[in-house]
Write an enzyme that holds these catalytic residues in place. Structure first.
Site, PDB file in Angstrom:
ATOM      1  N   CYS A 119       0.940  -1.223   0.098  1.00 24.46           N
ATOM      2  CA  CYS A 119      -0.151  -0.023   0.023  1.00 24.46           C
ATOM      3  C   CYS A 119       0.709   1.297   0.106  1.00 24.46           C
ATOM      4  CB  CYS A 119      -0.922  -0.011   1.224  1.00 24.46           C
ATOM      5  SG  CYS A 119      -1.812   1.454   1.503  1.00 24.46           S
ATOM      6  N   CYS A 121      -0.136   4.271   0.474  1.00 23.11           N
ATOM      7  CA  CYS A 121      -0.703   5.435   1.229  1.00 23.11           C
ATOM      8  C   CYS A 121      -0.374   5.380   2.898  1.00 23.11           C
ATOM      9  CB  CYS A 121      -2.224   5.222   0.945  1.00 23.11           C
ATOM     10  SG  CYS A 121      -2.614   5.344  -0.751  1.00 23.11           S
ATOM     11  N   CYS A 138      -1.703  -5.022  -1.380  1.00 19.11           N
ATOM     12  CA  CYS A 138      -3.001  -4.858  -2.050  1.00 19.11           C
ATOM     13  C   CYS A 138      -3.306  -6.109  -2.728  1.00 19.11           C
ATOM     14  CB  CYS A 138      -2.698  -3.846  -3.189  1.00 19.11           C
ATOM     15  SG  CYS A 138      -4.486  -3.247  -3.765  1.00 19.11           S
ATOM     16  N   CYS A 140      -5.235  -5.359   0.754  1.00 19.28           N
ATOM     17  CA  CYS A 140      -4.867  -5.337   2.226  1.00 19.28           C
ATOM     18  C   CYS A 140      -5.781  -6.174   3.037  1.00 19.28           C
ATOM     19  CB  CYS A 140      -4.363  -3.984   2.840  1.00 19.28           C
ATOM     20  SG  CYS A 140      -5.914  -2.851   2.848  1.00 19.28           S
ATOM     21  N   CYS A 149     -11.039   0.339   2.335  1.00 22.32           N
ATOM     22  CA  CYS A 149      -9.803   0.793   1.623  1.00 22.32           C
ATOM     23  C   CYS A 149      -9.337   2.026   1.905  1.00 22.32           C
ATOM     24  CB  CYS A 149     -10.094   0.711  -0.306  1.00 22.32           C
ATOM     25  SG  CYS A 149      -8.572   0.894  -1.152  1.00 22.32           S
TER      26      CYS A 149
END
Length: 182
Positions: A119, A121, A138, A140, A149
């Site tokens: 991920c 982010c 991903c 996750c 998400c």
């Protein structure tokens, strides 16, 4: 206007949670903060990531040309995966398609540098360890278990930011992500 208002509200909530995290760190002994720190670290937005992190072992011996080819291949694979996963989970892309484009590009970058679609982010103290652990790869675990998400890549229909789109092309991902500063 409504979407922009909701995005601003979401950003303000993130800022408040970060400020709360800082206040807690100021007054609570360090020994009591291990769990709080780990949860906050895992949910940190991408703009808090440390800049200029060095490349990981997976791509350190690649030439720029080899890396560009690997990134193109990974971006195509992550775009195809995302399109298929949307259909399989009955989810949608964000109404602002630049958001999933940047996320897909970040997943592809991690696929090249780490060997896994970690991920993009979140902040990680050790990306290689996290990629091997697999929890944030991903899709996750929160997405697989609860359809949550954090990246806003796969959104349920009840999410205010969900658009109508269920597919993107490789060219759209490249075009939209190139307009964003990463």
């Amino acid at each position: 206007k409504e979407i922009h208002r909701k995005m601003i509200k979401y950003i303000l909530q993130l800022i408040l949670s970060i400020q709360l995290h800082i206040v807690i760190h100021s007054f609570v002994p360090l020994s009591n903060l291990v769990d709080v720190h780990n949860r906050a670290r895992q949910s940190s937005p991408s703009f808090l990531r440390q800049p200029n992190q060095t490349r990981m072992a997976k791509d350190e011996n690649m030439t720029e040309e080899e890396r560009a080819i690997a990134l193109e291949k990974a971006t195509k694979a992550m775009t195809a995966f995302s399109n298929t996963y949307l259909k399989n989970t009955n989810t949608k892309y964000c109404s602002d398609k630049s958001i999933p484009a940047v996320v897909i590009k970040g997943l592809a970058e991690h696929k090249v540098t780490l060997g896994a679609p970690l991920c993009p982010c979140r902040y990680y103290e050790d990306k290689e360890k996290e990629a091997k652990d697999g929890f944030w790869n991903c899709p996750c675990v929160p997405m697989r278990e609860r359809h949550e998400c954090h990246c806003m890549l796969f959104l349920t229909e009840d999410n205010a930011f969900a658009g109508e789109e269920t597919s993107m092309t490789y060219d759209e991902v490249n075009d939209l992500s190139s307009k964003m500063k990463m």
